[in-house]
Motif scaffolding. Structure first.
Motif, PDB file in Angstrom:
ATOM      1  N   SER A  63      10.642  20.712  16.680  1.00  0.00           N
ATOM      2  CA  SER A  63      11.136  22.010  16.244  1.00  0.00           C
ATOM      3  C   SER A  63      12.599  21.862  15.869  1.00  0.00           C
ATOM      4  CB  SER A  63      10.986  23.058  17.355  1.00  0.00           C
ATOM      5  OG  SER A  63      11.734  22.671  18.502  1.00  0.00           O
ATOM      6  N   GLY A  64      13.153  22.881  15.238  1.00  0.00           N
ATOM      7  CA  GLY A  64      14.552  22.847  14.854  1.00  0.00           C
ATOM      8  C   GLY A  64      14.761  22.373  13.436  1.00  0.00           C
ATOM      9  N   SER A  65      16.012  22.457  12.976  1.00  0.00           N
ATOM     10  CA  SER A  65      16.323  22.140  11.582  1.00  0.00           C
ATOM     11  C   SER A  65      16.088  20.680  11.240  1.00  0.00           C
ATOM     12  CB  SER A  65      17.781  22.514  11.282  1.00  0.00           C
ATOM     13  OG  SER A  65      18.669  21.796  12.131  1.00  0.00           O
ATOM     14  N   ASP A  68      12.397  20.183  10.785  1.00  0.00           N
ATOM     15  CA  ASP A  68      11.954  20.815   9.535  1.00  0.00           C
ATOM     16  C   ASP A  68      12.317  19.954   8.330  1.00  0.00           C
ATOM     17  OD1 ASP A  68      10.937  22.938  10.951  1.00  0.00           O
ATOM     18  OD2 ASP A  68      12.669  24.250  10.613  1.00  0.00           O
ATOM     19  N   ARG A  69      13.542  19.398   8.316  1.00  0.00           N
ATOM     20  CA  ARG A  69      13.958  18.548   7.199  1.00  0.00           C
ATOM     21  C   ARG A  69      13.090  17.300   7.103  1.00  0.00           C
ATOM     22  NH1 ARG A  69      19.229  19.786   9.088  1.00  0.00           N
ATOM     23  NH2 ARG A  69      19.457  17.700   9.989  1.00  0.00           N
ATOM     24  N   ARG A 213      14.016  25.592   2.039  1.00  0.00           N
ATOM     25  CA  ARG A 213      14.126  26.285   3.328  1.00  0.00           C
ATOM     26  C   ARG A 213      14.675  25.353   4.405  1.00  0.00           C
ATOM     27  NH1 ARG A 213       9.065  28.405   1.742  1.00  0.00           N
ATOM     28  NH2 ARG A 213       7.996  26.832   3.021  1.00  0.00           N
ATOM     29  N   ALA A 214      14.180  24.106   4.413  1.00  0.00           N
ATOM     30  CA  ALA A 214      14.579  23.157   5.450  1.00  0.00           C
ATOM     31  C   ALA A 214      16.046  22.787   5.363  1.00  0.00           C
ATOM     32  CB  ALA A 214      13.705  21.900   5.367  1.00  0.00           C
ATOM     33  N   PHE A 215      16.574  22.714   4.131  1.00  0.00           N
ATOM     34  CA  PHE A 215      17.954  22.295   3.946  1.00  0.00           C
ATOM     35  C   PHE A 215      18.915  23.468   3.770  1.00  0.00           C
ATOM     36  CE2 PHE A 215      15.655  18.450   3.092  1.00  0.00           C
ATOM     37  CZ  PHE A 215      16.493  17.446   3.557  1.00  0.00           C
ATOM     38  N   GLU A 216      18.391  24.692   3.846  1.00  0.00           N
ATOM     39  CA  GLU A 216      19.244  25.870   3.692  1.00  0.00           C
ATOM     40  C   GLU A 216      20.255  25.934   4.828  1.00  0.00           C
ATOM     41  OE1 GLU A 216      18.787  30.725   3.095  1.00  0.00           O
ATOM     42  OE2 GLU A 216      17.088  29.498   3.728  1.00  0.00           O
ATOM     43  N   GLU A 218      22.530  23.856   5.486  1.00  0.00           N
ATOM     44  CA  GLU A 218      22.920  22.541   5.986  1.00  0.00           C
ATOM     45  C   GLU A 218      23.871  21.832   5.035  1.00  0.00           C
ATOM     46  OE1 GLU A 218      22.028  21.500   8.932  1.00  0.00           O
ATOM     47  OE2 GLU A 218      20.836  23.284   9.285  1.00  0.00           O
TER      48      GLU A 218
END
Length: 273
Positions: A63-65, A68-69, A213-216, A218
């Motif tokens: 889980s977490g960014s 997701d990336r 979405r994953a890199f938003e 960041e």
């Protein structure tokens, strides 16, 4: 001030968000490293997300960014498959981690590059031409994808590293869609006309949206294990049109006139003394 004037002023102040999707700031080498870790625990089968996450550290969770990336990149390069909640390597993913067959592994890397929508578009736009210098490439990515300067710099570096990893740049810095070996073009095992099936276009859009979405949010940070050193700096204008030759396609049709002037200024083509 009238309502129409207020609306117009707000519109002019709003940053342009770009017109293209799916640009990551990590590239194929990082995705391939993740695929190798998935192979280590899943082999030809599948495992739970938690088992896969633990390959990156005992305390790493699914889980977490960062998670997701990682998944967004694996899906974007078409290296992973899902069976219910379980994860495993796709057929392409299995080929890309198979170092016992270097030729097939190299072809798999090229196929993965052409599977990621943003990378495929860039390769096709630069094919058989010299890749622009990193600052020029970063500026193109910044304005076409609506990214910050730092994000675009990292994305440009990752794209260049990915092309080198797949041996798609020859010694003269020419982008070769079909790959190069000893500076000579070779025939790809994936014919250009069949590399992207029309039925895959919806999947491309979904993967691109997932990457965005994953890199938003960041844009100002990066994990050291995923991103190489950012070597791109903003161009310093000399006050004259640069004496250089490059192949660059920059779509400015969706920008306002004042934005076009600003973009050309960043590139050093404003022609001011």
């Amino acid at each position: 001030m009238t309502e129409s004037n207020t609306s117009s002023s707000a519109s002019a102040a709003a940053p342009n968000k770009g017109v293209k999707q799916g640009l990551p700031f990590v590239g194929l080498p990082a995705a391939e490293d993740a695929a190798v870790k998935l192979w280590g625990v899943a082999r030809l089968g599948t495992v739970s997300p938690e088992a896969f996450a633990r390959q990156f550290g005992e305390k790493i969770k699914a889980s977490g960014s960062g998670w997701d990336r990682r998944l967004a990149m694996l899906r974007g390069f078409k290296l992973v498959r899902a069976e219910g909640r379980q994860l495993g390597l796709s057929e392409l993913g299995q080929k890309i981690v198979n170092s016992s067959d270097p030729v097939a592994q190299l072809e798999a890397r090229r196929e993965a590059i052409m599977s990621l929508k943003a990378y495929r578009e860039l390769v096709e736009s630069f094919n058989r031409t010299a890749l622009p210098d990193p600052p020029i490439l970063a500026t193109k990515l910044q304005f076409e994808y609506g990214k910050t300067e730092k994000f675009a710099a990292r994305a440009a570096q990752s794209f260049i590293e990915s092309l080198k990893h797949a041996e798609m740049i020859d010694p003269g810095n020419i982008v070769c869609k079909e790959g190069v070996v000893n500076a000579a073009s070779i025939v790809s095992l994936v014919p250009a006309s069949e590399a992207v099936e029309e039925s895959d276009q919806n999947g491309d859009q979904e993967d691109a949206a997932e990457i965005d979405r994953a890199f938003e949010g960041e844009a100002s940070i990066a994990e050291p294990s995923e991103v190489g050193p950012a070597l791109v700096e903003r161009n310093v204008k000399s006050g004259k049109v640069p004496n250089l030759s490059l192949s660059l396609t920059l779509d400015l049709s969706n920008f306002r006139a004042d934005e076009v002037v600003r973009i050309l200024g960043v590139l050093g083509f404003d022609g001011r003394d």
